[in-house]
Design an enzyme around this catalytic site. Sequence first.
Site, mmCIF file in Angstrom:
data_model
loop_
_atom_site.group_PDB
_atom_site.id
_atom_site.type_symbol
_atom_site.label_atom_id
_atom_site.label_comp_id
_atom_site.label_asym_id
_atom_site.label_seq_id
_atom_site.Cartn_x
_atom_site.Cartn_y
_atom_site.Cartn_z
ATOM 1 N N GLU A 1 66.190 -4.836 104.912
ATOM 2 C CA GLU A 1 67.215 -4.736 103.998
ATOM 3 C C GLU A 1 68.237 -6.102 104.750
ATOM 4 O O GLU A 1 67.449 -6.163 106.187
ATOM 5 C CB GLU A 1 68.193 -3.929 104.269
ATOM 6 C CG GLU A 1 67.340 -2.369 103.625
ATOM 7 C CD GLU A 1 67.139 -2.876 102.024
ATOM 8 O OE1 GLU A 1 68.383 -3.468 101.511
ATOM 9 O OE2 GLU A 1 66.400 -2.169 101.479
ATOM 10 N N ARG B 1 68.667 -1.748 87.556
ATOM 11 C CA ARG B 1 67.991 -3.026 87.584
ATOM 12 C C ARG B 1 66.509 -2.969 86.729
ATOM 13 O O ARG B 1 65.791 -1.855 86.338
ATOM 14 C CB ARG B 1 67.338 -3.223 89.074
ATOM 15 C CG ARG B 1 68.803 -3.431 89.588
ATOM 16 C CD ARG B 1 68.374 -3.397 91.323
ATOM 17 N NE ARG B 1 67.750 -2.514 91.680
ATOM 18 C CZ ARG B 1 67.692 -1.941 92.587
ATOM 19 N NH1 ARG B 1 67.618 -3.110 94.124
ATOM 20 N NH2 ARG B 1 66.546 -0.736 93.461
ATOM 21 N N ARG C 1 64.352 -5.946 90.280
ATOM 22 C CA ARG C 1 63.903 -5.418 90.819
ATOM 23 C C ARG C 1 62.229 -5.523 90.720
ATOM 24 O O ARG C 1 61.257 -5.158 90.515
ATOM 25 C CB ARG C 1 64.032 -4.111 91.425
ATOM 26 C CG ARG C 1 63.802 -3.004 92.545
ATOM 27 C CD ARG C 1 64.429 -4.626 93.822
ATOM 28 N NE ARG C 1 63.618 -3.018 95.076
ATOM 29 C CZ ARG C 1 62.249 -3.090 95.605
ATOM 30 N NH1 ARG C 1 61.167 -3.654 94.766
ATOM 31 N NH2 ARG C 1 62.428 -1.800 97.115
#
Length: 132
Positions: free
Chosen positions: A31, A73, A23
């Site tokens: 999104e 992440r 990320r």
Amino acid sequence: QFVKRVVDGDTFVLDDAKDERVRLIGANTPETVKPNWPVEPWGPEAKQFAQEFLADGEVRLQFDGPRRDRYGRLLAFVWVGDRMLNEELIRAGLARAELNYPYSAEMKNRFRQAEGEAKAAHRGIWSDKIED
């Protein structure tokens, strides 16, 4: 490090034994794959930008602050040569600078400047509206 696939504008999967997700630090794109959430304006463009930026597959990850987010992440600045994906997405108006997370003041200043350029030029997410 090599990229296996791009999930969306600010997340991708490394081609390693664990298929690690990465990320981007400080860059939040609209999104495109969030469950039970509509695809947001400029999300597909941000994903395409990331795919093209990462097309050669080889990246260098730079860590700053926490190593992982709450989803497990890796959190990183992502470099291809001397260009940083996080910063280029913001400069292109395809990501907002996220300045409320723990990472270096130097990078926050870079992102603030890149976002200012995008806003001034009415690029991407800043083309439809002027307010923050």
